[in-house]
Design a protein around this motif. Structure first.
Motif, PDB file in Angstrom:
ATOM      1  N   GLN A 208       2.953   4.582  -7.043  1.00 54.16           N
ATOM      2  CA  GLN A 208       2.180   4.357  -5.827  1.00 54.16           C
ATOM      3  C   GLN A 208       2.831   4.950  -4.579  1.00 54.16           C
ATOM      4  O   GLN A 208       2.310   4.796  -3.478  1.00 54.16           O
ATOM      5  N   LEU A 209       3.972   5.631  -4.725  1.00 63.36           N
ATOM      6  CA  LEU A 209       4.609   6.276  -3.572  1.00 63.36           C
ATOM      7  C   LEU A 209       3.812   7.516  -3.159  1.00 63.36           C
ATOM      8  O   LEU A 209       3.183   8.168  -3.994  1.00 63.36           O
ATOM      9  N   SER A 210       3.888   7.867  -1.881  1.00 62.47           N
ATOM     10  CA  SER A 210       3.215   9.081  -1.420  1.00 62.47           C
ATOM     11  C   SER A 210       3.908  10.310  -2.007  1.00 62.47           C
ATOM     12  O   SER A 210       5.100  10.275  -2.339  1.00 62.47           O
ATOM     13  N   SER A 211       3.179  11.396  -2.103  1.00 68.96           N
ATOM     14  CA  SER A 211       3.760  12.632  -2.634  1.00 68.96           C
ATOM     15  C   SER A 211       4.871  13.149  -1.721  1.00 68.96           C
ATOM     16  O   SER A 211       5.855  13.720  -2.197  1.00 68.96           O
ATOM     17  N   ASP A 212       4.754  12.942  -0.400  1.00 67.86           N
ATOM     18  CA  ASP A 212       5.810  13.363   0.532  1.00 67.86           C
ATOM     19  C   ASP A 212       7.110  12.619   0.276  1.00 67.86           C
ATOM     20  O   ASP A 212       8.184  13.215   0.274  1.00 67.86           O
ATOM     21  N   VAL A 213       7.020  11.315   0.073  1.00 70.10           N
ATOM     22  CA  VAL A 213       8.218  10.514  -0.199  1.00 70.10           C
ATOM     23  C   VAL A 213       8.857  10.963  -1.503  1.00 70.10           C
ATOM     24  O   VAL A 213      10.071  11.124  -1.596  1.00 70.10           O
ATOM     25  N   LYS A 214       8.039  11.194  -2.517  1.00 72.65           N
ATOM     26  CA  LYS A 214       8.576  11.653  -3.800  1.00 72.65           C
ATOM     27  C   LYS A 214       9.273  13.003  -3.654  1.00 72.65           C
ATOM     28  O   LYS A 214      10.343  13.227  -4.224  1.00 72.65           O
ATOM     29  N   LYS A 215       8.672  13.906  -2.885  1.00 74.92           N
ATOM     30  CA  LYS A 215       9.259  15.237  -2.702  1.00 74.92           C
ATOM     31  C   LYS A 215      10.579  15.154  -1.937  1.00 74.92           C
ATOM     32  O   LYS A 215      11.550  15.818  -2.287  1.00 74.92           O
ATOM     33  N   LEU A 216      10.627  14.316  -0.916  1.00 73.96           N
ATOM     34  CA  LEU A 216      11.848  14.161  -0.114  1.00 73.96           C
ATOM     35  C   LEU A 216      12.910  13.331  -0.831  1.00 73.96           C
ATOM     36  O   LEU A 216      14.101  13.465  -0.542  1.00 73.96           O
ATOM     37  N   GLY A 217      12.485  12.426  -1.715  1.00 74.58           N
ATOM     38  CA  GLY A 217      13.427  11.552  -2.417  1.00 74.58           C
ATOM     39  C   GLY A 217      13.937  10.405  -1.572  1.00 74.58           C
ATOM     40  O   GLY A 217      14.923   9.763  -1.916  1.00 74.58           O
TER      41      GLY A 217
ATOM     42  N   ILE B  99      12.590   7.067   1.251  1.00 76.37           N
ATOM     43  CA  ILE B  99      11.537   6.273   1.885  1.00 76.37           C
ATOM     44  C   ILE B  99      11.373   6.658   3.352  1.00 76.37           C
ATOM     45  O   ILE B  99      10.342   6.390   3.962  1.00 76.37           O
ATOM     46  N   SER B 100      12.357   7.341   3.944  1.00 76.56           N
ATOM     47  CA  SER B 100      12.215   7.776   5.337  1.00 76.56           C
ATOM     48  C   SER B 100      11.117   8.824   5.491  1.00 76.56           C
ATOM     49  O   SER B 100      10.801   9.221   6.612  1.00 76.56           O
ATOM     50  N   GLY B 101      10.484   9.230   4.396  1.00 76.11           N
ATOM     51  CA  GLY B 101       9.297  10.069   4.482  1.00 76.11           C
ATOM     52  C   GLY B 101       8.126   9.325   5.098  1.00 76.11           C
ATOM     53  O   GLY B 101       7.172   9.938   5.569  1.00 76.11           O
ATOM     54  N   TYR B 102       8.182   7.996   5.106  1.00 75.15           N
ATOM     55  CA  TYR B 102       7.203   7.190   5.833  1.00 75.15           C
ATOM     56  C   TYR B 102       7.668   7.088   7.280  1.00 75.15           C
ATOM     57  O   TYR B 102       8.828   6.756   7.547  1.00 75.15           O
ATOM     58  N   ASP B 103       6.765   7.350   8.227  1.00 81.95           N
ATOM     59  CA  ASP B 103       7.124   7.400   9.651  1.00 81.95           C
ATOM     60  C   ASP B 103       7.884   6.168  10.132  1.00 81.95           C
ATOM     61  O   ASP B 103       8.847   6.288  10.876  1.00 81.95           O
TER      62      ASP B 103
ATOM     63  N   TRP C 135       0.808  -1.218   0.000  1.00 83.10           N
ATOM     64  CA  TRP C 135       0.000   0.000   0.000  1.00 83.10           C
ATOM     65  C   TRP C 135       0.841   1.268   0.000  1.00 83.10           C
ATOM     66  O   TRP C 135       0.350   2.344  -0.336  1.00 83.10           O
ATOM     67  N   GLN C 136       2.139   1.163   0.359  1.00 80.59           N
ATOM     68  CA  GLN C 136       3.015   2.335   0.349  1.00 80.59           C
ATOM     69  C   GLN C 136       3.788   2.476  -0.964  1.00 80.59           C
ATOM     70  O   GLN C 136       4.547   3.415  -1.129  1.00 80.59           O
ATOM     71  N   GLY C 137       3.616   1.516  -1.869  1.00 79.75           N
ATOM     72  CA  GLY C 137       4.348   1.559  -3.129  1.00 79.75           C
ATOM     73  C   GLY C 137       5.665   0.814  -3.083  1.00 79.75           C
ATOM     74  O   GLY C 137       6.454   0.874  -4.025  1.00 79.75           O
ATOM     75  N   LEU C 138       5.930   0.087  -1.994  1.00 77.38           N
ATOM     76  CA  LEU C 138       7.175  -0.650  -1.819  1.00 77.38           C
ATOM     77  C   LEU C 138       7.008  -2.067  -2.356  1.00 77.38           C
ATOM     78  O   LEU C 138       6.010  -2.725  -2.083  1.00 77.38           O
ATOM     79  N   ARG C 139       7.980  -2.528  -3.120  1.00 78.70           N
ATOM     80  CA  ARG C 139       7.929  -3.876  -3.684  1.00 78.70           C
ATOM     81  C   ARG C 139       8.297  -4.874  -2.598  1.00 78.70           C
ATOM     82  O   ARG C 139       9.215  -4.654  -1.797  1.00 78.70           O
ATOM     83  N   ARG C 140       7.582  -6.010  -2.610  1.00 77.75           N
ATOM     84  CA  ARG C 140       7.795  -7.051  -1.610  1.00 77.75           C
ATOM     85  C   ARG C 140       7.975  -8.384  -2.326  1.00 77.75           C
ATOM     86  O   ARG C 140       7.362  -8.651  -3.355  1.00 77.75           O
TER      87      ARG C 140
END
Length: 153
Positions: free
Chosen positions: A118-127, A129-133, A39-44
């Motif tokens: 599927q990444l959040s806009s915050d993660v994309k802006k920061l560049g 994955i640590s944009g996810y808590d 759901w966060q756009g991360l491949r598993r």
């Protein structure tokens, strides 16, 4: 346990889109065919996050698994779904240096494989994955687990 970089923060987790893996003769390609996007756009792959790491950790073994612990007490497992080239890492091949005004500020040890759409806009802006808590922390430890068997003929 593996050493982690001591000269810089390790809370920058770069990413690459899984569609960048285009050679259909590789284990990396085969793994992507059996991976899924969360759901966060991360491949598993199974339940492991798919990442690329430098040869210090991987010895060029796609399918190697690791347990990562962050200083925020987040613990997760990763599988090498790709490899960082030595020319893209520091001299020990532990991390990709992250600079600000020509000064080393962070060490990118783990590069996540993602579906950028599927990444959040915050993660994309920061560049990162640590944009996810849950990924907002420095690496405290890296432990190697077992290898995943890849059947490539």
């Amino acid at each position: 346990d593996y050493d982690i970089p001591t000269i810089a923060d390790t809370d920058f987790y770069g990413y690459m889109d899984y569609n960048c893996i285009t050679d259909d003769t590789t284990v990396q390609w085969d793994m992507q065919q059996n991976a899924w996007t969360d759901w966060q756009g991360l491949r598993r792959y199974n339940n492991d996050y798919m990442v690329a790491m430098g040869s210090y950790y991987s010895d060029y073994e796609v399918g190697s698994r690791f347990e990562i612990t962050l200083d925020n007490d987040t613990v997760f497992t990763v599988v090498l779904g790709d490899l960082k080239k030595d020319i893209h890492t520091n001299k020990t091949h532990m991390y990709t240096p992250v600079y600000d005004d020509w000064q080393l500020v962070k060490a990118n040890v783990i590069e996540f494989i993602v579906d950028e759409n599927q990444l959040s806009s915050d993660v994309k802006k920061l560049g990162t994955i640590s944009g996810y808590d849950s990924f907002d922390g420095n690496i405290k430890s890296i432990k190697k687990l077992i290898e995943i068997e890849n059947e490539k003929e």
